[in-house]
Design a protein around this motif. Structure first.
Motif, PDB file in Angstrom:
ATOM      1  N   ASN A 173      -7.997 -13.718   9.957  1.00 19.54           N
ATOM      2  CA  ASN A 173      -6.951 -13.349  10.931  1.00 19.54           C
ATOM      3  C   ASN A 173      -5.552 -13.823  10.534  1.00 19.54           C
ATOM      4  O   ASN A 173      -4.627 -13.737  11.339  1.00 19.54           O
ATOM      5  CB  ASN A 173      -7.285 -13.873  12.333  1.00 19.54           C
ATOM      6  CG  ASN A 173      -8.545 -13.253  12.889  1.00 19.54           C
ATOM      7  OD1 ASN A 173      -8.835 -12.079  12.655  1.00 19.54           O
ATOM      8  ND2 ASN A 173      -9.309 -14.039  13.636  1.00 19.54           N
ATOM      9  N   PHE A 174      -5.365 -14.289   9.319  1.00 14.67           N
ATOM     10  CA  PHE A 174      -4.090 -14.846   8.871  1.00 14.67           C
ATOM     11  C   PHE A 174      -3.663 -14.124   7.595  1.00 14.67           C
ATOM     12  O   PHE A 174      -4.419 -14.083   6.617  1.00 14.67           O
ATOM     13  CB  PHE A 174      -4.252 -16.349   8.604  1.00 14.67           C
ATOM     14  CG  PHE A 174      -2.966 -17.089   8.339  1.00 14.67           C
ATOM     15  CD1 PHE A 174      -1.837 -16.877   9.120  1.00 14.67           C
ATOM     16  CD2 PHE A 174      -2.893 -18.025   7.317  1.00 14.67           C
ATOM     17  CE1 PHE A 174      -0.663 -17.570   8.900  1.00 14.67           C
ATOM     18  CE2 PHE A 174      -1.727 -18.737   7.077  1.00 14.67           C
ATOM     19  CZ  PHE A 174      -0.613 -18.513   7.865  1.00 14.67           C
ATOM     20  N   TYR A 175      -2.431 -13.565   7.602  1.00 10.21           N
ATOM     21  CA  TYR A 175      -1.981 -12.686   6.523  1.00 10.21           C
ATOM     22  C   TYR A 175      -0.549 -13.028   6.110  1.00 10.21           C
ATOM     23  O   TYR A 175       0.191 -13.701   6.844  1.00 10.21           O
ATOM     24  CB  TYR A 175      -2.001 -11.226   6.979  1.00 10.21           C
ATOM     25  CG  TYR A 175      -3.348 -10.731   7.456  1.00 10.21           C
ATOM     26  CD1 TYR A 175      -4.164  -9.965   6.617  1.00 10.21           C
ATOM     27  CD2 TYR A 175      -3.800 -11.009   8.739  1.00 10.21           C
ATOM     28  CE1 TYR A 175      -5.398  -9.497   7.054  1.00 10.21           C
ATOM     29  CE2 TYR A 175      -5.037 -10.556   9.183  1.00 10.21           C
ATOM     30  CZ  TYR A 175      -5.830  -9.797   8.340  1.00 10.21           C
ATOM     31  OH  TYR A 175      -7.053  -9.345   8.772  1.00 10.21           O
ATOM     32  N   VAL A 176      -0.171 -12.516   4.956  1.00 11.77           N
ATOM     33  CA  VAL A 176       1.220 -12.562   4.538  1.00 11.77           C
ATOM     34  C   VAL A 176       1.726 -11.129   4.442  1.00 11.77           C
ATOM     35  O   VAL A 176       1.055 -10.242   3.916  1.00 11.77           O
ATOM     36  CB  VAL A 176       1.389 -13.309   3.191  1.00 11.77           C
ATOM     37  CG1 VAL A 176       0.634 -12.617   2.061  1.00 11.77           C
ATOM     38  CG2 VAL A 176       2.868 -13.448   2.841  1.00 11.77           C
ATOM     39  N   ARG A 177       2.908 -10.873   4.978  1.00 10.91           N
ATOM     40  CA  ARG A 177       3.512  -9.552   4.933  1.00 10.91           C
ATOM     41  C   ARG A 177       4.160  -9.310   3.573  1.00 10.91           C
ATOM     42  O   ARG A 177       4.296 -10.227   2.758  1.00 10.91           O
ATOM     43  CB  ARG A 177       4.577  -9.399   6.027  1.00 10.91           C
ATOM     44  CG  ARG A 177       4.066  -9.592   7.460  1.00 10.91           C
ATOM     45  CD  ARG A 177       5.209  -9.328   8.412  1.00 10.91           C
ATOM     46  NE  ARG A 177       4.848  -9.534   9.798  1.00 10.91           N
ATOM     47  CZ  ARG A 177       4.974 -10.681  10.455  1.00 10.91           C
ATOM     48  NH1 ARG A 177       5.439 -11.743   9.820  1.00 10.91           N
ATOM     49  NH2 ARG A 177       4.644 -10.773  11.729  1.00 10.91           N
ATOM     50  N   GLY A 178       4.600  -8.089   3.387  1.00 13.92           N
ATOM     51  CA  GLY A 178       5.259  -7.731   2.140  1.00 13.92           C
ATOM     52  C   GLY A 178       6.555  -8.488   1.911  1.00 13.92           C
ATOM     53  O   GLY A 178       6.992  -8.646   0.773  1.00 13.92           O
ATOM     54  N   ASP A 179       7.184  -8.977   2.996  1.00 16.58           N
ATOM     55  CA  ASP A 179       8.441  -9.721   2.846  1.00 16.58           C
ATOM     56  C   ASP A 179       8.223 -11.223   2.698  1.00 16.58           C
ATOM     57  O   ASP A 179       9.171 -11.991   2.667  1.00 16.58           O
ATOM     58  CB  ASP A 179       9.390  -9.428   4.011  1.00 16.58           C
ATOM     59  CG  ASP A 179       8.809  -9.821   5.368  1.00 16.58           C
ATOM     60  OD1 ASP A 179       7.751 -10.496   5.407  1.00 16.58           O
ATOM     61  OD2 ASP A 179       9.403  -9.441   6.406  1.00 16.58           O
ATOM     62  N   GLY A 180       6.946 -11.653   2.633  1.00 16.96           N
ATOM     63  CA  GLY A 180       6.648 -13.067   2.421  1.00 16.96           C
ATOM     64  C   GLY A 180       6.460 -13.875   3.688  1.00 16.96           C
ATOM     65  O   GLY A 180       6.063 -15.037   3.623  1.00 16.96           O
TER      66      GLY A 180
END
Length: 359
Positions: free
Chosen positions: A298-305
């Protein structure tokens, strides 16, 4: 704005998934009418009238709207529907997406890079956006009526801390409606660029000196890490009436939650309130993540960091339940419809009010 790189077509539109600071603008780009941003219901059957001019205010902030979708309705008649639980086929699709995400996580190098200096990525985000990009949260008092109460002329001394204030799209609307000369709003964010953006708004000089149009209240914008060891500048232990946390808790690493909750407990008075809104598990933003974005469950990093976590209500009850009474904690589900492209998009947010225990 453009979609994340390397994302194959899944039938979900390629509109970029917003981080907390972009959420209000992103909703606008999906061709929503005004009533979709500020949930309300109509005295006639809700799906027959979505005009903001004819909709009445809700009596309960946690009703989350009455635009209910019945079996006889054409889902593409209107732009948004409330309380729509995804059907079994969509849930199966989501689970297949989660399995694919787990099978292609971020590299160990990137996991360390994004977790070590998260403020760097928020600084880059705010550096790329002008203050006019961000949309004020006009729904604040509707969803959290206490903000209307503490801004009344006779409310007396009140101290508010907004954690993760971003560009000030919560703090400035509060100051604009405020008639309480004894109100102080501390708008804090761990991004230096975000704080610079707030301080660069023309109104800030008057609000920060108490010489605004009505001479009412004070606003201070400062840099502060919610998971750090100190309280925000100028904030004393046990002196805060309300802490606002809107799409900020999800930006923390799960290992920072306990420290952030501890800091909120320290600054609040006994009986003080936390006003909370964040992402729920199964939100469109989570389902759309592709390879190389999964950090942990349930924990992610977006394309912008920038990072984002998606919560379950039971999880939040555990996190906040020790030091707080859970007054409200409900799921706000919306079905957003792109009528031109005939695409359905499920949004899921969790909203709550937590009160610091008296003992």
């Amino acid at each position: 704005m453009s979609p994340d790189r390397g994302e194959p077509d899944t039938g979900i539109p390629a509109d970029p998934i917003p981080n907390p600071a972009e959420l209000d603008s992103a909703l606008s780009t999906l061709a929503l009418d005004e009533s979709a941003l500020s949930p309300s219901h109509s005295p006639v059957p809700p799906h027959l009238s979505h005009s903001p001019s004819s909709n009445a205010k809700r009596s309960d902030p946690f009703e989350f709207g009455h635009r209910t979708l019945s079996a006889d309705d054409d889902v593409f008649t209107y732009n948004a529907w409330d309380h729509v639980v995804p059907d079994s086929s969509h849930i199966s699709f989501c689970e297949s997406q989660y399995a694919a995400q787990r099978s292609a996580p971020v590299s160990d190098f990137d996991r360390a890079r994004f977790n070590t200096n998260p403020e760097k990525w928020w600084d880059l985000f705010y550096k790329q956006k002008s203050a006019t990009f961000f949309k004020d949260r006009k729904w604040l008092v509707q969803e959290f009526p206490v903000l209307g109460e503490i801004t009344k002329e006779d409310a007396g001394r009140k101290v508010v801390v907004e954690v993760g204030a971003g560009a000030g799209n919560t703090a400035f609307p509060i100051m604009r409606i405020n008639r309480n000369k004894e109100l102080t709003v501390h708008a804090v964010d761990f991004s230096v660029k975000a704080v610079d953006t707030m301080r660069g708004v023309e109104e800030y000089a008057g609000f920060s000196s108490g010489t605004g149009d009505d001479g009412c209240g004070l606003m201070h914008a400062d840099v502060w890490d919610a998971a750090g060891d100190d309280l925000p500048p100028g904030v004393e232990e046990g002196q805060v009436d309300v802490v606002i946390m809107i799409f900020i808790f999800s930006a923390l690493n799960p290992r920072q939650w306990d420290k952030a909750v501890e800091n909120v407990l320290r600054m609040l008075k006994p009986g003080g309130l936390v006003l909370f809104r964040d992402y729920g598990r199964g939100d469109l933003a989570q389902v759309r993540f592709k390879a190389g974005r999964y950090m942990e469950e349930n924990f992610y990093v977006r394309g912008d960091g920038t990072r984002v976590y998606f919560f379950e209500t039971e999880e939040l009850e555990r996190i906040w339940g020790d030091g707080f009474d859970i007054l409200n904690l409900d799921v706000d589900r919306r079905l957003i419809v792109n009528r031109q492209r005939r695409i359905k998009m499920y949004r899921c947010w969790i909203q709550g009010r937590f009160r610091k225990k008296l003992t």
